[in-house]
Each structure stands twice: as structure tokens, then as C-alpha cells.
Scaffold this active site. Structure first.
Site, short mmCIF file in Angstrom:
data_model
loop_
_atom_site.label_atom_id
_atom_site.label_comp_id
_atom_site.label_asym_id
_atom_site.label_seq_id
_atom_site.Cartn_x
_atom_site.Cartn_y
_atom_site.Cartn_z
N HIS A 1 -19.52 0.91 10.56
CA HIS A 1 -19.98 -0.25 9.77
C HIS A 1 -18.82 -0.99 9.11
O HIS A 1 -19.02 -2.02 8.49
CB HIS A 1 -20.96 0.24 8.70
CG HIS A 1 -21.68 -0.85 7.97
ND1 HIS A 1 -22.48 -1.78 8.60
CD2 HIS A 1 -21.72 -1.17 6.65
CE1 HIS A 1 -22.98 -2.61 7.71
NE2 HIS A 1 -22.53 -2.27 6.52
N ASP B 1 -23.31 0.90 15.02
CA ASP B 1 -23.65 0.69 13.61
C ASP B 1 -25.17 0.68 13.46
O ASP B 1 -25.88 0.01 14.23
CB ASP B 1 -23.05 -0.64 13.14
CG ASP B 1 -23.25 -0.89 11.65
OD1 ASP B 1 -23.71 0.03 10.94
OD2 ASP B 1 -22.94 -2.01 11.20
N SER C 1 -22.42 -6.98 5.99
CA SER C 1 -23.43 -6.05 5.52
C SER C 1 -24.49 -6.79 4.70
O SER C 1 -25.06 -7.77 5.17
CB SER C 1 -22.75 -4.92 4.72
OG SER C 1 -23.63 -3.87 4.44
#
EC number: 3.1.1.-
Length: 527
Positions: free
Chosen positions: A423, A366, A302
């Protein structure tokens, strides 16, 4: 063939962990299971969620055929395993020297294991982070570097030694990234723990890897998706080299370069901390005995993937990976998980010129990898023209090679509209374990090659199908970290505070890297 009486069902997630070398092939109404220990044929639905027994002669005959075929397949696979070269022989290819050509489709098993291993380094940054706002240590790491991997039960990483923790100042405009305590008396008013630098020190591990590996692992955000709203989508000149046209997103730049002089943990920026430590390790190990090469591997998930790419580019731009004593260029590889776009097209081109190898592992469902750069990105045919002729301020480009995975291919995961599940890093590593290639036959066969425990998927989300009976968000400290003191009261215990690295230690190596200490020339130019 005798009828089977199994004490376990496919509803039990441990079934896959305890049966090495499982290979699943779906036939109409038939699931064939092959292991190194035995071969059997099990009748089940195509979704692999129910099992029934067969009593007809025809099905028994089919079983015998499947058993015979799969014994031959099993023998061929075992012979192939014997021929398989060791990681130490192909580590450069696994690290991307040929941009992973021929390794992703079908998936090379050495590469699969390394992707998962580096993903676990990134996951460790989540699992060790204190995000409890009721703790005075909120925003710090819960474990001492010396027993970091032991506390997280990461035995496969025990060959590494953490040499430095990384910190960043929380005095920047990313409120959904930084975690702060609700208490007045806390470990630091201005810093958050960001990750670590580690190096392979165990000689057996160095021998297995074929080189001395330096790892930089960056923490992502505990809030998963909320931090996206903090992005200003403003590009600024990186100022790590001489080319002002190389630009990165302003929030990532600030997180990497800002510091707080009054804070002993962040008086040096995250950038200065990581550059100084990499310089120190290269000086120490870069010219060691003949036969050992060195690699630099950077990883993150991320927002941590953004920092991984920025720091890898920075190290290469400063030529920090060059060892003049033996004229060796240390390869730099980024294993990025669910990362957003970081910089403009010129940033991407410069990373390629410097030889920074990037493998981006993403879930196609995602949303994070699609931002920033919604209007102009690497898919836009005229992006280069737009950047050069118009100075368009919202032009971004992904760097490196993409490994795109689809959670809908896994029979273990349930349909969900929760964007956080798509995610999730543990879910992504689960998909890596089961991925075999892009062709139609490979996509139908989702087989967990390393037998990674599927219960890990639900560590911080609710993504597994209900029949596996794994509770959602199950990982937490015992009693949420509370202990009973001598007076019989339940309290959050004190723990030894980690001392920051001395400024002299960082300054010495930083002087060699940047030419001067506490450089003030990194004020970004925004567009």
C-alpha cells in the site's frame, strides 16, 4: 571489446540515479546496459542481482553483437526523443481528455512523469505532517506554506505556490485517521491538517505545462491500513446536487463536510475551505491573458484519494469549473493512488457525466482498492439492477481508468507479506517509473525511466532487497526534531503557529459558490 572494470555494481541503488537513460534488456545470462554516454554489455543473472566477467571468445563476440545492436537502438531512441512533442502540446491528453487511450500501454513518458509529479504532491502531505504524539503541534503541518516545497527538497514543484492549507475537524468517528498529541496544551483540540491548494505561478512552469494548473492535494492516513476498520460501509446521499440517489461512504462524507464552530481552524468544513479557494483562484486566473488555459488536478493517496475524488466531483457538480467570461470549461483530473471505492454506481455514472477524469494507480497486491463493496461492486453484472430495484446498501463502484501495477515485477523489491508495503505510495511511484506496458516483453523489462532514487521506497517501510543496503523507515527529522536550548537542555522547539484564513475571506467566496454561508443542509441521509 575490452573487458570492463566497473567501480559500481547493481547492488548500489545510486547506480541507476547516476546513469541517465538506462535501458535494461535481459538475455540468457546477459544484461545489456545502454546509456547516452556509452554502451556496454554486462554478464549477470536474470534477476539482475549479481555480475560476473566474461573471458571466452564466444561471449566476447556476443558482447560485440549486443553493443552494435544497442547502438542502433540508442540512436533510434535519441531520434525519437527529438521528435517527441512537448507536454504543453498534449497536456489535455495527459490530463485524460480521451481517458488515457493509447497512453498506458505502452506508457507515455510525459504521462509517467506527470503521474510521479502529482504522486509527489500527495507524498508531500505525509512528509510534512507532524504525527509525533509528544509534540504539541501533533496533527499540524511542520512547514510554512512559503517554504513548504523547499523544506521537502521538491525542486520540481518550485513553480507552484501554496495558497491555502486545508483542515478538518477531528470530532468524527475516524480515530485511526486523526493524530492527537498526548500533551494538554496543544495547537488545536479539534483540528487536523488535511492538505493544501496550490497553483502554478512560475511563468516558465506555466509555459512548460501549457496551462495554469490548480492542484488540490489531500493527506492520507499515517497508519496506512488501520483506518479501514473505521469505515462503517454505510452509504449516504452526497447532497451536493439535486439527485439523492448519488451516494458516498458515510465516513468520507463526514470527513469532508463536518466542522467545529468553536475551532478557528475547522469552523469551516474541509469542503467549504476547498470550494472557496478554488472559486477565488478561478476568479483570479480564469480570465487571464489569452493563451493560458487553466486545469484543476486533485490528488491523494489511500484515504486522501477518497477525498480527492469526492472534492473533484463536488467542484464539477457545482459547475465551479465553468468560466462564463470565455465559456471555458476547466478540465478536472484526479490522480488517485491506492484509493478505496468511494460511492455507489450512480456516483460513478455522475462523475462520468460531469467529465471528471480519474486515473487510479494501484498495486494489484494492495487490499485497500478492494474495499468497500466486497459484496456488490463494478465487477458485478447486475449491479445497476440491484441498486435501482432493491436499494442495496452496500453497492460501490470504482470511478475512472485503472493503471494496475505489480510489485513482483520489480527486481529491487523483496517478497513480503507486509500489507503496508503493498500500500506504500513511494513504492507505487517506483513501480510507475519502471512500468512499460502489459505485453509479455514489456513486463519482463523493468527499467527506471526517470531514474527515481530507489532509496525512496524505504522512506517509511522495509521493502527494498537487502543487497541495496538502504535502511528501512529511514526518513525522520534530525534528532527527531529535538534541539539544544540556551540552557543546554534538549527540547522540542516552539515554532510559529500558522494563522487560519479569516472567516470573511472564506465566506465571501463561499457565498458565491453555495448561495449562503455555513449551509446547514448537508446533513446526510443514510441507507
Amino acid at each position: 571489446m575490452a573487458s570492463l572494470s566497473l567501480p559500481i555494481t547493481l547492488k548500489n541503488p545510486r547506480f541507476f540515479s547516476s546513469s541517465p537513460q538506462n535501458i535494461f534488456k535481459t538475455q540468457p545470462q546477459t544484461l545489456v546496459l545502454t546509456t547516452k554516454f556509452k554502451t556496454c554489455s554486462i554478464i549477470c543473472s536474470s534477476s539482475c542481482t549479481s555480475i560476473s566477467s566474461s573471458t571466452t571468445q564466444q561471449k566476447q563476440s556476443n558482447k560485440q553483437t549486443h553493443v552494435s545492436d544497442n547502438k542502433r537502438e540508442e540512436k533510434a531512441e535519441e531520434e525519437e526523443e527529438e521528435k517527441e512533442v512537448s507536454l504543453r502540446e498534449i497536456w489535455r491528453e495527459v490530463q485524460g481528455c480521451n481517458n488515457w487511450e493509447g497512453q498506458l500501454d505502452p506508457m507515455n513518458n510525459h504521462l509517467r512523469r506527470e503521474i510521479i509529479r502529482y504522486g509527489e504532491f500527495a507524498q508531500a502531505c505525509y512528509d510534512s505532517f507532524d504525527f509525533d504524539p509528544h509534540s504539541k503541534y501533533c496533527g499540524s503541518c511542520k512547514y510554512h506554506p512559503s517554504d513548504f516545497f523547499l523544506n521537502l527538497d521538491l525542486h520540481l514543484h518550485k513553480g507552484y505556490t501554496i495558497t491555502r492549507y486545508l483542515y478538518a475537524t477531528s470530532n468524527i468517528n475516524l480515530p485511526n485517521f486523526f493524530q492527537k498529541s498526548k500533551l494538554s496544551s496543544i495547537w488545536s483540540q479539534h483540528a487536523n491538517w488535511m492538505g493544501f491548494v496550490a497553483v502554478a505561478t512560475d511563468e516558465e512552469e506555466v509555459s512548460r505545462l501549457g496551462r495554469r494548473d490548480i492542484v488540490i492535494a489531500w493527506r492520507g492516513t499515517v497508519t496506512y491500513l488501520e483506518w479501514i476498520y473505521d469505515l462503517k460501509d454505510i452509504l449516504c446521499s452526497a447532497n451536493f446536487g439535486d439527485d439523492p440517489s448519488i451516494k458516498i461512504e458515510l465516513g468520507f462524507h463526514d470527513l469532508y463536510t463536518k466542522k467545529e464552530d468553536s475551532c478557528k481552524f475547522s469552523s469551516f468544513s474541509a469542503r467549504e475551505q476547498v470550494l472557496a479557494e478554488v472559486k477565488r483562484l478561478i476568479e483570479y486566473y480564469g480570465t487571464e491573458e489569452e493563451g493560458h488555459k487553466t486545469s484543476i488536478t486533485v490528488t491523494g493517496h489511500s484515504l486522501g484519494a477518497s477525498l480527492a475524488l469526492v472534492s473533484a466531483y463536488d467542484i464539477a457538480e457545482l459547475n465551479l469549473n465553468h468560466v462564463p467570461e470565455n465559456n471555458y470549461k476547466i478540465p478536472i483530473t484526479v490522480f488517485s493512488f491506492s484509493g478505496p471505492r468511494v460511492g455507489n454506481l450512480r456516483f460513478k455514472e455522475r462523475c462520468d457525466e460531469l467529465g471528471v477524469k480519474v486515473l487510479r494507480v494501484v498495486n494489484v497486491h494492495d487490499k485497500v482498492p478492494s474495499v468497500p463493496g466486497i459484496f456488490t461492486n463494478e465487477k458485478f453484472q447486475f449491479q445497476k439492477y440491484v441498486e435501482e430495484k432493491t436499494s442495496f446498501p452496500w453497492s460501490y463502484a470504482h470511478v475512472g481508468v485503472e493503471l494496475a501495477l505489480d510489485h513482483k515485477k520489480s527486481p529491487f523489491l523483496k517478497p513480503t507479506k507486509d500489507l503496508g508495503c503493498a500500500h506504500n505510495l513511494e513504492a507505487l511511484l517506483h513501480l510507475v517509473d519502471g512500468y512499460h506496458g502489459k505485453d509479455e516483453e514489456a513486463e519482463k523489462r523493468f527499467c527506471l525511466v526517470t531514474k527515481r532514487d530507489i532509496a525512496l521506497v524505504n522512506k517509511s517501510c522495509d521493502f527494498l532487497r537487502g543487497e541495496y543496503h538502504v535502511p528501512p523507515c529511514w526518513r525522520q527529522d534530525e534528532n527527531k526534531g529535538m534541539v539544544k536550548n540556551g540552557d543546554g537542555q534538549w527540547v522540542l522547539p516552539d515554532r510559529p503557529l500558522l494563522e487560519p484564513h479569516g472567516p470573511e475571506d472564506i465566506a465571501h467566496h463561499l457565498q458565491q459558490v453555495l448561495g449562503k454561508v455555513n449551509d446547514d443542509n448537508f446533513k446526510p441521509t443514510t441507507t
